[in-house]
Design a protein around this motif. Structure first.
Motif, PDB file in Angstrom:
ATOM      1  N   LEU A  72       0.732  -1.231   0.069  1.00  0.00           N
ATOM      2  CA  LEU A  72      -0.068  -0.055  -0.057  1.00  0.00           C
ATOM      3  C   LEU A  72       0.728   1.232   0.060  1.00  0.00           C
ATOM      4  N   THR A  73       2.030   1.138   0.283  1.00  0.00           N
ATOM      5  CA  THR A  73       2.946   2.475   0.519  1.00  0.00           C
ATOM      6  C   THR A  73       2.880   3.364  -0.636  1.00  0.00           C
ATOM      7  N   PRO A  74       3.197   2.992  -1.989  1.00  0.00           N
ATOM      8  CA  PRO A  74       2.900   3.992  -3.129  1.00  0.00           C
ATOM      9  C   PRO A  74       1.641   4.794  -2.913  1.00  0.00           C
ATOM     10  N   LYS A  75       0.408   4.061  -2.661  1.00  0.00           N
ATOM     11  CA  LYS A  75      -0.735   4.717  -2.588  1.00  0.00           C
ATOM     12  C   LYS A  75      -0.718   5.588  -1.546  1.00  0.00           C
ATOM     13  N   LEU A  76      -0.253   5.321  -0.330  1.00  0.00           N
ATOM     14  CA  LEU A  76      -0.159   6.098   0.808  1.00  0.00           C
ATOM     15  C   LEU A  76       0.641   7.167   0.856  1.00  0.00           C
ATOM     16  N   VAL A  77       1.712   7.264   0.158  1.00  0.00           N
ATOM     17  CA  VAL A  77       2.782   8.351   0.058  1.00  0.00           C
ATOM     18  C   VAL A  77       2.662   9.108  -1.262  1.00  0.00           C
ATOM     19  N   ALA A  78       1.846   8.643  -2.124  1.00  0.00           N
ATOM     20  CA  ALA A  78       1.786   9.521  -3.446  1.00  0.00           C
ATOM     21  C   ALA A  78       1.538  10.737  -3.428  1.00  0.00           C
ATOM     22  N   ASP A  79       2.300  11.622  -4.124  1.00  0.00           N
ATOM     23  CA  ASP A  79       2.297  13.043  -4.198  1.00  0.00           C
ATOM     24  C   ASP A  79       2.511  13.867  -2.825  1.00  0.00           C
ATOM     25  N   GLU A  80       2.820  13.011  -1.716  1.00  0.00           N
ATOM     26  CA  GLU A  80       2.827  13.926  -0.584  1.00  0.00           C
ATOM     27  C   GLU A  80       4.004  14.688  -0.578  1.00  0.00           C
ATOM     28  N   LEU A  81       5.084  14.761  -1.483  1.00  0.00           N
ATOM     29  CA  LEU A  81       6.048  15.541  -1.396  1.00  0.00           C
ATOM     30  C   LEU A  81       6.626  16.122  -2.623  1.00  0.00           C
ATOM     31  N   ASN A  82       5.504  16.294  -3.714  1.00  0.00           N
ATOM     32  CA  ASN A  82       5.711  16.708  -5.018  1.00  0.00           C
ATOM     33  C   ASN A  82       6.359  18.109  -4.803  1.00  0.00           C
ATOM     34  N   GLY A  83       7.531  18.375  -5.749  1.00  0.00           N
ATOM     35  CA  GLY A  83       8.207  19.630  -5.692  1.00  0.00           C
ATOM     36  C   GLY A  83       9.268  19.805  -4.640  1.00  0.00           C
ATOM     37  N   GLU A  84       9.217  18.983  -3.630  1.00  0.00           N
ATOM     38  CA  GLU A  84      10.432  18.783  -2.851  1.00  0.00           C
ATOM     39  C   GLU A  84      11.670  18.222  -3.248  1.00  0.00           C
ATOM     40  N   ARG A  85      12.684  18.746  -2.640  1.00  0.00           N
ATOM     41  CA  ARG A  85      14.113  18.347  -2.860  1.00  0.00           C
ATOM     42  C   ARG A  85      14.575  17.700  -1.277  1.00  0.00           C
ATOM     43  N   VAL A  86      14.828  16.656  -1.257  1.00  0.00           N
ATOM     44  CA  VAL A  86      15.219  15.893  -0.079  1.00  0.00           C
ATOM     45  C   VAL A  86      16.580  15.575   0.103  1.00  0.00           C
ATOM     46  N   LEU A  87      17.372  16.102   0.877  1.00  0.00           N
ATOM     47  CA  LEU A  87      18.716  15.479   1.349  1.00  0.00           C
ATOM     48  C   LEU A  87      18.856  14.572   1.995  1.00  0.00           C
ATOM     49  N   LEU A  88      19.912  13.550   1.958  1.00  0.00           N
ATOM     50  CA  LEU A  88      19.928  12.319   2.962  1.00  0.00           C
ATOM     51  C   LEU A  88      21.163  12.583   3.403  1.00  0.00           C
ATOM     52  N   ILE A  89      21.264  12.358   4.955  1.00  0.00           N
ATOM     53  CA  ILE A  89      22.451  12.523   5.779  1.00  0.00           C
ATOM     54  C   ILE A  89      22.607  11.229   6.344  1.00  0.00           C
ATOM     55  N   GLU A  90      23.735  10.759   6.190  1.00  0.00           N
ATOM     56  CA  GLU A  90      24.268   9.509   6.957  1.00  0.00           C
ATOM     57  C   GLU A  90      25.203   9.797   7.937  1.00  0.00           C
ATOM     58  N   VAL A 105      11.043   5.021  -1.077  1.00  0.00           N
ATOM     59  CA  VAL A 105       9.771   5.583  -0.712  1.00  0.00           C
ATOM     60  C   VAL A 105       9.582   7.109  -0.745  1.00  0.00           C
ATOM     61  N   LEU A 106      10.588   7.900  -0.585  1.00  0.00           N
ATOM     62  CA  LEU A 106      10.721   9.169  -1.066  1.00  0.00           C
ATOM     63  C   LEU A 106      10.360   9.656  -2.330  1.00  0.00           C
ATOM     64  N   LEU A 107      10.986   8.645  -3.196  1.00  0.00           N
ATOM     65  CA  LEU A 107      10.817   8.869  -4.723  1.00  0.00           C
ATOM     66  C   LEU A 107       9.222   8.430  -5.040  1.00  0.00           C
ATOM     67  N   GLN A 108       8.716   7.505  -4.206  1.00  0.00           N
ATOM     68  CA  GLN A 108       7.402   7.171  -4.467  1.00  0.00           C
ATOM     69  C   GLN A 108       6.341   8.366  -4.131  1.00  0.00           C
ATOM     70  N   ALA A 109       7.083   9.287  -3.142  1.00  0.00           N
ATOM     71  CA  ALA A 109       6.109  10.147  -2.723  1.00  0.00           C
ATOM     72  C   ALA A 109       6.173  11.435  -3.412  1.00  0.00           C
ATOM     73  N   GLY A 110       6.948  11.375  -4.694  1.00  0.00           N
ATOM     74  CA  GLY A 110       7.328  12.454  -5.632  1.00  0.00           C
ATOM     75  C   GLY A 110       8.578  13.466  -5.113  1.00  0.00           C
ATOM     76  N   ALA A 111       9.277  13.091  -4.431  1.00  0.00           N
ATOM     77  CA  ALA A 111      10.385  13.911  -3.907  1.00  0.00           C
ATOM     78  C   ALA A 111      11.369  13.625  -4.979  1.00  0.00           C
ATOM     79  N   ALA A 112      12.358  14.681  -5.075  1.00  0.00           N
ATOM     80  CA  ALA A 112      13.548  14.618  -5.989  1.00  0.00           C
ATOM     81  C   ALA A 112      14.836  14.563  -4.772  1.00  0.00           C
ATOM     82  N   ILE A 113      15.459  13.544  -4.943  1.00  0.00           N
ATOM     83  CA  ILE A 113      16.685  13.223  -4.019  1.00  0.00           C
ATOM     84  C   ILE A 113      17.879  14.291  -4.435  1.00  0.00           C
TER      85      ILE A 113
END
Length: 325
Positions: A72-90, A105-113
């Motif tokens: 269900l994840t793709p449906k639950l997060v779809a379009d939630e972060l459209n237009g946002e750029r997300v940085l990953l810090i490890e 999952v971030l990509l499925q939410a519409g975010a750009a990494i």
């Protein structure tokens, strides 16, 4: 007069009585003791089998729930972060598996990494604080002013945030010309590693905390260093979320604990302590969405969590037009 033979007979009689007593005692106690031991062993074996059955049942249920949520994840997060750029810090010692799963999952939410920044042990080593402080002062823009009393890690967080983050959507995906040399300087100094193009600024950040607690006399300094960086990234963009396993990151010596225990940071930086669960990966997306809208929360099941997930946003019902109006 009592002679030697009498003494010898008396001594032999005493030892004989002791031997008979020991034999009789052992014989009388042997059967009840063995029976009790056998009953206890049988009970422990039964309890172990019952616990094993319960564990297998719980593991099966968890696997089933994870598979269900994963579908269900793709449906639950779809379009939630459209237009946002997300940085990953490890952080050093963080889970690559958690980061890779969250990336998808971030990509499925519409975010750009925007890219990935991996901190090294050298960045968190207090013995290198002088080197880090000198590098920050050397690379910072002339007009950058640090708050009074800022620590070395606070200053580094401010400089990195200016390089990596922006709250201005029109500047997302572009480099900050005032901090062009910062990432090269930090990478050359062995303080971090880069992947893709993190210099093209992000609007949101996810930090992955170590999977082992900090220990030793510098543990608090190291945990606070990560918390400070999360706070800097949050201030430099639309928001930041720190995530890590609840049993570690949200326990003693954990980086999430450092955020949750800091009254100021806990009002700005969100945390999620369930990145190992598909549901937790969805919660990270929702926490980022909440951050982008000016909200904050401490989510999960570990110490200091206020709720399992953010409250779902309510939408106003669309007005309806009655027939014949």
């Amino acid at each position: 007069m009592i002679d030697f033979r009498y003494h010898l007979v008396s001594i032999v009689a005493i030892f004989l009585a002791l031997a008979v007593g020991i034999v009789m005692g052992t014989t009388l106690l042997q059967e009840p003791a063995l029976k009790s031991a056998e009953e206890l062993t049988a009970q422990l074996a039964k309890t172990k089998e019952e616990l094993r059955t319960q564990v297998n049942l719980l593991q099966g249920r968890e696997a089933g729930n994870a598979a269900f949520v994963g579908e269900l994840t793709p449906k639950l997060v779809a379009d939630e972060l459209n237009g946002e750029r997300v940085l990953l810090i490890e952080a050093p010692g963080s889970s690559t598996a958690y980061r890779e799963a969250q990336h998808q999952v971030l990509l499925q939410a519409g975010a750009a990494i925007a890219g990935r920044v991996t901190l090294t042990d050298k960045y968190l080593d207090p013995a290198n604080a002088g080197v880090l402080d000198g590098l920050v002062n050397q690379l910072k823009p002339a007009d950058m002013v640090f708050t009074e009393g800022a620590s070395t890690y606070d200053k580094a967080a401010t400089l990195l945030a200016a390089t990596l983050m922006t709250a201005d959507q029109s500047q997302a995906g572009t480099a900050n010309p005032a901090t062009a040399a910062v990432l090269d300087g930090f990478e050359t100094g062995g303080l971090l590693n880069l992947e893709n193009e993190p210099q093209k600024r992000a609007t949101l950040a996810v930090m992955f905390a170590p999977e082992e607690p900090f220990e030793g006399r510098h543990a608090e300094i190291q945990a606070d260093a990560l918390a400070s960086l999360a706070g800097g990234l949050d201030a430099g963009g639309k928001g930041a979320v720190m995530t890590g396993s609840g049993s570690i990151a949200a326990g003693p010596g954990g980086a999430i604990t450092a955020v949750r225990d800091d009254g100021d940071l806990a009002k700005r930086v969100s945390t999620v302590d369930t990145p190992d669960m598909p549901a937790g990966q969805i919660v990270i997306v929702y926490a980022l969405r909440e951050q982008a809208r000016g909200g904050v929360g401490q989510y999960g099941i570990g110490t200091g969590a206020s709720a399992p997930m953010p409250a779902l946003p309510t939408s106003s019902p669309s007005p309806t037009t009655e027939s014949g109006s």
